[in-house]
Enzyme design. Sequence first.
Site, short mmCIF file in Angstrom:
data_model
loop_
_atom_site.label_atom_id
_atom_site.label_comp_id
_atom_site.label_asym_id
_atom_site.label_seq_id
_atom_site.Cartn_x
_atom_site.Cartn_y
_atom_site.Cartn_z
N LYS A 182 30.99 46.46 26.48
CA LYS A 182 31.49 45.14 26.08
C LYS A 182 31.08 44.19 27.20
O LYS A 182 31.57 44.30 28.34
CB LYS A 182 33.02 45.19 25.93
CG LYS A 182 33.63 43.97 25.27
CD LYS A 182 34.17 43.02 26.30
CE LYS A 182 34.58 41.71 25.67
NZ LYS A 182 34.75 40.67 26.68
N GLY A 239 38.85 45.04 36.20
CA GLY A 239 39.30 43.69 35.88
C GLY A 239 40.73 43.47 36.29
O GLY A 239 41.22 44.06 37.26
N SER A 240 41.42 42.63 35.52
CA SER A 240 42.76 42.22 35.91
C SER A 240 43.82 43.26 35.54
O SER A 240 43.62 44.07 34.63
CB SER A 240 43.11 40.90 35.22
OG SER A 240 43.26 41.11 33.83
N GLY A 243 44.97 42.44 31.81
CA GLY A 243 43.99 42.87 30.81
C GLY A 243 43.89 44.39 30.78
O GLY A 243 43.89 45.01 29.71
N GLU A 263 40.20 50.08 36.82
CA GLU A 263 40.28 49.78 38.25
C GLU A 263 40.75 48.35 38.34
O GLU A 263 40.05 47.43 37.90
CB GLU A 263 38.89 50.01 38.87
CG GLU A 263 38.90 50.02 40.36
CD GLU A 263 38.63 48.64 40.88
OE1 GLU A 263 39.60 47.88 41.05
OE2 GLU A 263 37.46 48.32 41.09
N CYS A 299 37.28 43.78 44.91
CA CYS A 299 38.52 44.54 44.67
C CYS A 299 39.08 45.09 45.97
O CYS A 299 40.27 45.35 46.07
CB CYS A 299 38.30 45.68 43.70
SG CYS A 299 36.66 45.85 43.06
N GLU A 388 48.10 40.86 44.41
CA GLU A 388 46.75 40.36 44.69
C GLU A 388 46.60 38.89 44.28
O GLU A 388 47.00 38.51 43.19
CB GLU A 388 45.74 41.21 43.90
CG GLU A 388 44.29 40.78 44.08
CD GLU A 388 43.33 41.60 43.20
OE1 GLU A 388 42.33 42.07 43.72
OE2 GLU A 388 43.59 41.75 41.98
P1 NAP Z 1 40.06 40.35 32.72
O1 NAP Z 1 40.74 39.15 32.21
O2 NAP Z 1 40.89 41.56 32.93
O3 NAP Z 1 38.88 40.69 31.68
C1 NAP Z 1 38.07 41.84 31.83
C2 NAP Z 1 37.54 42.25 30.47
O4 NAP Z 1 38.61 42.74 29.65
C3 NAP Z 1 36.93 41.11 29.69
O5 NAP Z 1 35.86 41.63 28.95
C4 NAP Z 1 38.04 40.68 28.76
O6 NAP Z 1 37.59 40.11 27.58
C5 NAP Z 1 38.72 41.99 28.46
N1 NAP Z 1 40.15 41.83 28.18
C6 NAP Z 1 41.08 41.39 29.04
N2 NAP Z 1 42.29 41.41 28.45
C7 NAP Z 1 42.11 41.88 27.21
C8 NAP Z 1 42.98 42.10 26.10
N3 NAP Z 1 44.28 41.85 26.18
N4 NAP Z 1 42.46 42.57 24.98
C9 NAP Z 1 41.14 42.82 24.87
N5 NAP Z 1 40.26 42.60 25.87
C10 NAP Z 1 40.74 42.14 27.02
O7 NAP Z 1 39.32 40.09 34.08
P2 NAP Z 1 38.31 38.93 34.51
O8 NAP Z 1 37.97 38.06 33.37
O9 NAP Z 1 37.19 39.59 35.17
O10 NAP Z 1 39.06 38.11 35.62
C11 NAP Z 1 40.37 37.62 35.50
C12 NAP Z 1 41.18 38.06 36.70
O11 NAP Z 1 41.03 39.47 36.88
C13 NAP Z 1 40.76 37.52 38.03
O12 NAP Z 1 41.29 36.26 38.29
C14 NAP Z 1 41.28 38.56 38.99
O13 NAP Z 1 42.62 38.32 39.27
C15 NAP Z 1 41.16 39.83 38.24
N6 NAP Z 1 40.01 40.67 38.63
C16 NAP Z 1 40.22 41.66 39.50
C17 NAP Z 1 39.16 42.47 39.85
C18 NAP Z 1 39.37 43.57 40.80
O14 NAP Z 1 38.50 44.35 41.01
N7 NAP Z 1 40.51 43.64 41.38
C19 NAP Z 1 37.90 42.28 39.35
C20 NAP Z 1 37.70 41.25 38.44
C21 NAP Z 1 38.78 40.45 38.08
P3 NAP Z 1 37.42 38.51 27.45
O15 NAP Z 1 36.21 38.18 28.27
O16 NAP Z 1 37.22 38.32 26.01
O17 NAP Z 1 38.65 37.90 27.98
#
Ligand code: NAP
Length: 504
Positions: A182, A239-240, A243, A263, A299, A388
């Site tokens: 994805k 990711g988050s 999510g 992760e 991360c 975080e």
């Molecule tokens: P994210 O919101 O968790 O999204 C990651 C992926 O998961 C995207 O493809 C997203 O799709 C999908 N997704 C998220 N929630 C979902 C749900 N409820 N149902 C279906 N699919 C879902 O992460 P992000 O966009 O990379 O960044 C947002 C925040 O994540 C950052 O501000 C940061 O706090 C955190 N982050 C942390 C790390 C780490 O390694 N710690 C890395 C990256 C991000 P969509 O694109 O369609 O939303």
Amino acid sequence: MTFTPHGKHLIDGQWVGGDRSFASDPAHGPAHDFAVGTPELVAQACAAADAAFDAFAATTRTDRAAFLDAIADEIEARADAIIEIGTQESGLPAARLNGERGRTTGQLRLFADHIRKGDYLDRRVDAALPDRQPAPRPELRVIQLPVGPVAVFGASNFPLAFSTAGGDTAAALAAGCPVVVKGHSAHPGTAEIVAEAVLAAILRTGMPAGVFALIQGGDRKVGEALVTDPRIKAVGFTGSLAGGRALFDLCAARPEPIPFFGELGSVNPMFVLPAAAARADEIGAGWAASLTMGAGQFCTNPGIAVVMDGPDADRLVAAARAALEQVAPQTMLTQGIAKAYREGVERMGRSNAVTAVATSPSEGRNAAPNLYETTADAFLGEDHLAEEVFGPLGLVVRAASGADMERIARGFPGQLTATLQTDAGDAELARRLLPLLARKAGRVLANGFPTGVEVADAMVHGGPYPASTNFGATSVGTLSIRRFLRPVCFQNLPDYMMPADLAG
Ligand code: NAP
């Protein structure tokens, strides 16, 4: 060479468009249109992956290794175009993305070597004991087999190394699992050109077309459909917390629950012990550099430093502040991540438990560093301070004693890393803290900084929840292949049906 994306999904070796599109939102350069992913397209990709599974799982390790090497070669062949669109979409500097490209191809080649050697199969044989009393023992042979099609979510913060052909994909393909990616909507063009490289490698090495698919995002339903598709047997995600947790819950609620290897990041605490604090100037400056690397979007970003209160702590704070004041605002990966960072800074600013040391406003998609400090008691009294804030934000916690440091260490939730700055004079306290930190983190390091994760046999990039959703696994290094394997025991199998990897 300028790459202009066509904006399609890759399913079963074909580029597939759609009725609806979304526009990319690059940090600089032109925006492009991409077809929005749909549950129907996800189903098609999963069906193709499922159909390809038997043939792919039956390929020899030599052939799969050649496939992984070919993906690496095809990425290198598109290096300039990948860096051009990758820097535009992510805002990351070319030098950083070039390093990430090397890491990505290095990972693919490392997995190729790893499966050629075959140690990952963890073969064990218990010979038959026909004369054993009171009952004979059968011959038992165990081997690791691929779990089935795997879903991989591209990560916003590593457009190459944790995305389309990143570590999760490399590990799953090495194991013999087809992959449905994805794409992250933060870098759809980068995803497309890397998918093009994977397709070229499929054609070059004669792999089944269904072993790899890319479905672009633009709709939350894509991720939901992917993790709930009955043909998907495991998920890799970076990711988050919100999510990751939502997708983890969906995996657990399926009629057939599957493992979700998420992760989700952490604050990666660093403990500066009293004797080591003699190096406060150096540690403070090094910490600031680690904290601001890649606009703090790693991360393993070490967001919290725990220091024994006193003149050395004052020096550490002053050194970190001086270094942070030299760091100009940096472009963040997406508008959403920049907004989340500003909100995290505002939350910190509103807290009565912390004192601002150095703050600077962040505007638009930029992030400027921010530094705060607090005491052990105040820190332990407000849970959100241990959460975080994704970006270049640091918090110094002043401890009054070794016992304070132990209390703080015990209070942390699961972490990817924990760091000890320690010298020989700290031996007693360091030995007390080590088991506490090992219980919390996937990697404990001494006298360094946690950013810059080696891709190697002994690396662990994981940890207890919420650092990851699966404390038994790592998402970096060769051990990460285990996520996509399951042990199967063969009992008393005649030679004529023995799998080649188990024979002998
Ligand atoms: P994210 O919101 O968790 O999204 C990651 C992926 O998961 C995207 O493809 C997203 O799709 C999908 N997704 C998220 N929630 C979902 C749900 N409820 N149902 C279906 N699919 C879902 O992460 P992000 O966009 O990379 O960044 C947002 C925040 O994540 C950052 O501000 C940061 O706090 C955190 N982050 C942390 C790390 C780490 O390694 N710690 C890395 C990256 C991000 P969509 O694109 O369609 O939303």
